[in-house]
Design an enzyme around this catalytic site. Structure first.
Site, short mmCIF file in Angstrom:
data_model
loop_
_atom_site.label_atom_id
_atom_site.label_comp_id
_atom_site.label_asym_id
_atom_site.label_seq_id
_atom_site.Cartn_x
_atom_site.Cartn_y
_atom_site.Cartn_z
N GLY A 38 26.37 -18.26 70.80
CA GLY A 38 25.37 -18.67 69.81
C GLY A 38 25.39 -17.72 68.63
N GLY A 92 22.81 -16.06 65.60
CA GLY A 92 21.43 -15.88 65.14
C GLY A 92 21.41 -15.25 63.77
N GLY A 93 20.27 -14.72 63.45
CA GLY A 93 20.07 -14.18 62.13
C GLY A 93 20.89 -12.93 61.86
N GLY A 153 23.79 -11.91 63.74
CA GLY A 153 25.16 -11.85 64.20
C GLY A 153 25.48 -13.02 65.10
CB VAL A 165 25.87 -13.66 71.28
CG1 VAL A 165 26.08 -13.20 72.71
CG2 VAL A 165 24.77 -12.82 70.61
CE LYS A 188 22.95 -10.16 68.09
NZ LYS A 188 21.68 -10.66 68.53
CG ASP A 226 13.78 -9.57 65.31
OD1 ASP A 226 12.84 -10.31 64.95
OD2 ASP A 226 14.96 -9.95 65.40
N1 LIG Z 1 23.74 -10.68 76.81
C1 LIG Z 1 23.71 -12.00 76.61
N2 LIG Z 1 24.15 -12.83 77.57
C2 LIG Z 1 24.15 -14.16 77.37
N3 LIG Z 1 23.71 -14.75 76.26
C3 LIG Z 1 23.24 -13.98 75.27
C4 LIG Z 1 23.23 -12.57 75.39
N4 LIG Z 1 22.70 -12.05 74.26
C5 LIG Z 1 22.41 -13.09 73.46
N5 LIG Z 1 22.74 -14.25 74.07
C6 LIG Z 1 22.55 -15.60 73.50
O1 LIG Z 1 23.30 -15.70 72.34
C7 LIG Z 1 22.67 -16.56 71.40
C8 LIG Z 1 22.63 -15.91 70.04
O2 LIG Z 1 21.87 -14.73 70.13
P1 LIG Z 1 21.45 -13.94 68.86
O3 LIG Z 1 20.69 -12.76 69.31
O4 LIG Z 1 22.62 -13.73 67.99
O5 LIG Z 1 20.53 -14.97 68.12
P2 LIG Z 1 19.01 -15.22 68.19
O6 LIG Z 1 18.38 -14.26 69.11
O7 LIG Z 1 18.84 -16.68 68.48
O8 LIG Z 1 18.54 -14.95 66.72
P3 LIG Z 1 18.39 -13.57 65.97
O9 LIG Z 1 19.74 -13.04 65.74
O10 LIG Z 1 17.72 -13.96 64.74
O11 LIG Z 1 17.59 -12.69 66.85
C9 LIG Z 1 21.30 -16.84 71.95
O12 LIG Z 1 21.29 -18.13 72.49
C10 LIG Z 1 21.14 -15.84 73.05
O13 LIG Z 1 20.39 -16.35 74.11
#
Ligand SMILES: Nc1ncnc2c1ncn2[C@@H]1O[C@H](COP(=O)(O)OP(=O)(O)OP(=O)(O)O)[C@@H](O)[C@H]1O
Length: 810
Positions: free
Chosen positions: A21, A23-24, A26, A28, A43, A141
Site C-alpha cells: 500500500g 500512504g502519505g 511513503g 510499504v 517502508k 501521527d
Molecule cells: N509492517 C507492516 N506489515 C504489513 N502491512 C503494513 C505494514 N506497515 C504498513 N502496512 C500497510 O501498508 C499500507 C500502507 O501503509 P502506509 O503507512 O504507507 O500508509 P497509511 O498508513 O495508509 O498512510 P500514511 O502514510 O498517511 O500514514 C497500509 O495498508 C498498511 O496497513
C-alpha cells in the site's frame, strides 16, 4: 517516485516483492529478507515533494535521527524496526510483516467496538505511547491506519516519528492544502499541531482521544468537506457528546474521553496510561464489566521479557489502580440483588442514600432493612409547613445513570464550563508567535457552517432541534452563530484586514491576522454572535510590511466591532419581530397537543430553547430499561422500580441565563398514602470531576401528590461526601391549593413551571404562582424530570424551555 517501479529492487538485505500500500509518507512493500531469511515489510519514505541536494541531505539527516530513536523502542504494542538505511537517496525501514490488517480496517468493517474491546485497545495503545514518551519519542501521527493488528488481535503502533521526518520544514497549511502534496488527515490532529506549534506527548494523547472517540462511536469527532474545515473544528469547536452517539457509555467515561480531547494541552491527561486507567475506572465504577487490564498485568514483549508499564508498581499508580473514580453514584444498597459492583466500586446510577436512621422510603431499600425504622407512610409531619426532616420524604437515593443516558457534560468542572469557550477563543486570539500561524488559523475559518456552536457554557448542542441551518446560505462566507443564524462576514470591511476569498474550498481567507470574538446580542442576555476581528499582530513586522499604522488598525478594530454589534442588534430586532408572531409559552394541560407543539424539531421562536411534546423520542431521551422509560399513549412515562429516584435528563447543552422550564405531568400509578409519592422537575443538573471525584449538582421542584400534599424545592450536592447532607430543602413546604389536581385520573394533569434567573426561582402550577425562592448554588445545567416513589409511574408531556422569565398563563 513511482512506487510500483521499485518492485524487484534490493534495498539492503531485502528484495521488494509486492506493493502492500501507499500512504502519505511513503510506500510499504512485502519483501524477502536474506539475512535472516524471513518475510518482512519494507517502508520506503518519500518526501512530500522533490528535493534538491541540500534538502535531501537534511531529509536523510532527519531520517537517521528520528529512526534511531524510534528503532530503540521495544514494546509489545510498538512495531519493531528491524533495520533501516538509505540507498541511492532512498530511505527505508524494515519491519516485521504484520498480516492482521489495521485498526482502520476493523473500524470500517465493524463500526463502534464493544466497550471492553475499546478499553483493551486503548490500554494497549496507551502502554505503547507511555513507553515511547518515556524514551523521548513523540509519535505525532497516531491514527487507526497506523495501528497494525497481529492475527491474534494485538495492536502495534507503527510509524513513530515519520511525520516529522517527512513533513518537517513544511508549514502545516502546506501539509493540509499544498497542491500535489499527499494530505495527511487532520481528523486526529491536536489543535496545537494544527497551528504548527511545538508539540509534546499531550498531542499524542489528544489523537489517542480521537481514536477512542471513534472506537466508541464509529466516527471521529469532527467532519468536514476539506481537511481545513476539520482542522478548524479541532481548533475551536468542542467535540460532540460521545454519549449522544454511544448511549451506553457512562457519563464518567465520557468525561474522561472529553478530558483527553481538551483543546488546551494543559487540560488533558499527563500520560496516556493515566488516561487509560481513568477510562477503565470510570467504566467500572459505572458497573461496566471489563476483563483484566493489560496495564495491570505484565505482558510479554517482543523480546519475551515481561513488560511492566511505567509506574505501575509505584504506590501512586497502585492506589490509582485499586481506587475507582467515584461516579455519580454511591455504594449500592446492600440488599439490592441487581447491584453486582465489586468492593470499592460503585453501582451505576444510584445517588447516595441520605436517610440514616430516620424514616425509610416506602418500598424498602437499604434503610427499610435497618431495624427500628418506621415506614414513611406511617409518619405524618408534625407541621406540614415546616421542612420535614430530609429523611422523611426522600427515597434512598436517586437513579441517575442506570441507562447510561446522561446529559452532555463536557468533562469540565462546572465552574470552568462557562469559561471554556471564551478561553478557547482567547487561545486563538492570543497574539501570534508567527505570522503564518495566525494567518493559517484565520484561513481555517470555514465559510460552510461548522458543527453547531455551543452556547456560552461551552457545550455542543446535539439533538436539541434548536439549531436551524438556514438552507441555501451555506456557501456565502458566513459563520454560523450559536443561535442557528448566519452572520455574514463583511466581504470588504474597508479596513483591508478582512477579505473574503471564497475559493474552491469555500474557505474564508483573511489577508490579515484576525481574532474570533463573541459579542453579546443586544437585549438578549447570555446570547452572543460569533465574529472575527482583525488583530494587531504582536509582531510589528506585519504592520511594517503592510504599511498600515497602528492607529489605522485600531480604527479598523473599532469599525469591525461596531459592524458586528450592528449585525447582532439587527439579528435581535429580526428575531424579536419574529418571536412576537408565535406563542411565548406552552404549558398546556398535556391532555391535548397542539399542532405547534407537535413540531418537536426546530422551533420557530428563537426564544424557545426546547419544545418537545414528548409524544415520541425527538431529543434522545432515555428509553432503557424499557420497563422504566417508555413513550406510550402520546407521553413519556417514567416508572420507578427502585428505591432510588428515577430521573430522566434532556440530553442537550446546559441552560444558563434566565429560563422558564415547564412540563405537564400526570401520575399514572402511585401511592397516595406515601410521603414519597413525589415527582416533578429537575433543573440545573450538572456533573463534574473535582479532585478525581465525580460530583453531581441539581435542583428539583416536586409535588407530593396526595390530599394535604405540598410542594418542595430541593437542592442536591454530593460534593461533601457526607450522605446526610446531599439533599437540602430550600424554603418551606407549600401546601397544595386548588390549583393542583390531586390524584391519578385522566383529569389530574398538572403543569409545573419553574422560572429561574440567577439565584431567583419562582414555581408555578397550572399558571398559579406557588413559591418564590432564592439560592445561588448552581447557575447552569440540564433539565429533566424526577419520579421518586418505587412502583410509581408518571407520564410527562409538553416540555418547553424558553429563554427568559415568562410567567405562565396556565
Ligand atoms: N509492517 C507492516 N506489515 C504489513 N502491512 C503494513 C505494514 N506497515 C504498513 N502496512 C500497510 O501498508 C499500507 C500502507 O501503509 P502506509 O503507512 O504507507 O500508509 P497509511 O498508513 O495508509 O498512510 P500514511 O502514510 O498517511 O500514514 C497500509 O495498508 C498498511 O496497513
Amino acid at each position: 517516485m513511482n512506487a510500483e517501479a521499485l518492485i524487484g529492487r534490493a534495498l539492503g538485505t531485502c528484495t521488494l516483492q509486492r506493493l502492500i500500500g501507499q500512504g502519505g509518507m511513503g510506500a510499504v512493500y512485502q519483501a524477502q529478507q536474506s539475512r535472516p531469511r524471513r518475510q518482512v515489510a519494507v517502508k520506503v519514505l518519500m518526501p512530500m515533494s522533490p528535493l534538491n541536494p541540500n534538502q535531501l541531505a537534511a531529509f536523510l539527516e532527519r531520517f537517521r535521527r528520528e529512526t534511531d530513536a524510534a528503532a530503540s523502542l521495544d514494546h509489545p504494542n510498538i512495531t519493531p524496526v528491524h533495520e533501516y538505511g538509505e540507498q541511492d537517496g532512498i530511505a527505508y525501514l524494515v519491519m516485521p510483516y504484520i498480516s492482521g490488517g489495521t485498526l482502520r480496517d476493523e473500524l470500517e468493517r465493524f463500526g463502534p467496538l464493544p466497550l471492553d474491546k475499546a478499553t483493551h485497545y486503548l490500554e494497549q495503545l496507551a502502554a505503547a505511547l507511555d513507553h515511547a514518551h518515556d524514551h523521548g519519542v513523540i509519535h505525532r501521527d497516531i491514527k487507526p491506519a497506523n495501528i497494525l493488528q497481529t492475527p491474534e488481535g494485538r495492536l502495534l503502533l507503527t510509524d513513530f516519528g515519520l511525520v516529522k521526518i517527512v513533513g518537517e520544514g513544511y508549514a502545516p497549511q502546506v501539509r493540509l492544502t499544498g497542491e500535489g502534496v499527499p494530505v495527511g488527515t487532520p481528523d486526529y490532529m491536536a489543535p496545537e499541531q494544527v497551528i504548527g506549534s511545538d508539540v509534546d506527548q499531550r498531542a499524542d494523547l489528544y489523537s489517542l482521544g480521537v481514536i477512542l472517540f471513534q472506537m466508541l462511536t464509529g466516527t471521529t469527532p469532527f467532519q468536514g468537506e476539506t481537511p481545513m474545515q476539520i482542522a478548524a473544528q479541532q481548533l475551536q469547536v468542542p467535540p460532540p457528546s460521545p454519549q449522544a452517539l454511544r448511549p451506553d457509555l457512562p457519563l464518567a467515561a465520557a468525561q474522561v474521553l472529553l478530558k483527553a480531547l481538551a483543546k488546551k494541552p494543559v487540560d488533558r491527561y499527563t500520560t496516556a496510561v493515566d488516561f487509560a486507567i481513568s477510562f477503565r475506572n470510570a467504566l467500572q465504577s459505572s458497573g461496566v464489566q471489563l476483563g483484566v487490564s493489560p496495564l495491570l498485568n505484565g505482558v510479554t514483549s517482543n523480546t519475551g521479557r515481561i513488560f511492566i508499564p511505567k509506574g505501575m508498581l509505584e504506590p501512586a499508580r497502585h492506589s490509582a489502580r485499586i481506587q475507582t473514580v467515584p461516579g455519580p453514584t454511591a455504594p449500592p444498597p446492600q440488599a439490592e440483588p441487581a447491584a453486582p459492583a465489586a468492593r470499592g466500586q460503585f453501582r451505576p446510577g444510584v445517588l447516595p442514600s441520605k436517610k440514616l436512621g430516620q424514616v425509610s422510603p416506602v418500598g424498602g431499600g437499604l434503610l427499610a432493612r435497618a431495624p427500628g425504622i418506621a415506614d414513611a407512610s406511617a409518619v405524618a409531619p408534625a407541621d406540614p409547613l415546616s421542612p420535614l426532616p430530609i429523611e422523611a420524604a426522600r427515597p434512598a437515593g436517586g437513579l441517575l445513570s442506570r441507562t447510561g443516558k446522561f446529559p452532555l457534560v463536557n468533562g469540565t468542572p462546572k465552574d470552568e464550563m462557562a469559561q471554556q469557550i471564551p478561553e478557547q477563543l482567547s487561545t486563538m486570539t492570543q497574539a501570534p508567535q508567527q505570522d503564518f500561524n495566525t494567518q493559517f488559523a484565520a484561513s481555517l475559518l470555514p465559510s460552510t457552517p461548522l458543527a453547531p456552536q455551543p452556547e456560552s457554557a461551552g457545550m455542543v448542542k446535539r439533538n436539541t432541534g434548536t439549531l436551524i441551518a438556514p438552507s441555501g446560505q451555506q456557501n456565502t462566507g458566513a459563520l454560523r452563530t450559536n443561535t442557528g443564524s448566519l452572520m455574514s462576514i463583511n466581504k470588504q470591511q474597508g479596513t483591508g484586514a478582512l477579505t473574503l476569498t471564497n475559493g474552491n474550498n469555500e474557505t474564508v481567507k483573511l489577508t490579515g491576522p484576525v481574532k474570533v470574538v463573541k459579542v453579546p446580542v443586544a437585549g438578549q442576555p447570555g446570547r452572543y454572535v460569533t465574529g472575527i476581528l482583525p488583530v494587531i499582530p504582536a509582531d510589528d513586522k506585519i504592520s511594517e510590511r503592510s504599511g498600515v499604522s497602528l492607529g489605522v488598525k485600531i480604527i479598523s478594530i473599532s469599525v469591525a466591532t461596531v459592524l458586528i454589534l450592528l449585525v447582532g442588534a439587527g439579528m435581535f430586532w429580526f428575531m424579536h419581530n419574529r418571536s412576537s408572531q408565535v406563542p411565548q409559552n406552552n404549558t398546556g394541560s398535556g391532555s391535548s397537543v397542539t399542532s405547534t407543539q407537535k413540531t418537536s424539531g426546530a422551533p420557530t421562536d428563537p426564544n424557545i430553547l426546547i419544545q418537545d411534546p414528548l409524544d415520541h423520542n425527538a431529543h434522545g431521551w432515555a428509553e432503557t430499561p424499557a420497563d422504566m422509560y417508555a413513550f406510550k399513549d402520546g407521553a413519556y412515562h417514567i416508572t420507578n422500580h427502585t428505591d432510588a429516584s428515577g430521573i430522566s435528563l434532556l440530553e442537550t447543552s446546559p441552560f444558563n441565563g434566565p429560563i422558564t422550564y415547564a412540563v405537564s405531568m400526570r401520575q399514572i400509578a402511585g401511592d397516595a398514602n406515601s410521603e414519597v409519592n413525589t415527582f416533578g422537575l429537575i433543573f440545573r443538573f450538572s456533573q463534574s470531576v473535582q479532585n478525581k471525584k465525580q460530583v453531581t449538582h441539581f435542583y428539583t421542584f416536586e409535588v407530593l401528590n396526595k390530599k394535604g400534599g405540598y410542594y418542595r424545592f430541593w437542592k442536591y450536592d454530593d460534593s461533601s461526601g457526607d450522605k446526610n447532607k446531599f439533599w437540602q430543602q430550600i424554603g418551606k413546604n407549600v401546601n397544595l391549593g386548588n390549583e393542583f389536581k390531586v390524584g391519578q385520573d385522566a383529569n389530574a394533569t398538572n403543569t409545573l413551571t419553574a422560572t429561574m434567573d440567577g439565584n431567583k426561582f419562582t414555581f408555578w402550577v397550572n399558571g398559579k404562582k406557588v413559591m418564590d425562592a432564592t439560592d445561588n448554588s448552581y447557575a447552569t445545567g440540564m433539565v429533566g424530570m424526577i419520579v421518586n416513589l418505587k412502583n410509581s409511574e408518571v407520564a410527562f408531556r409538553n416540555l418547553l424551555v424558553t429563554r427568559g422569565v415568562n410567567n405562565p398563563t396556565h
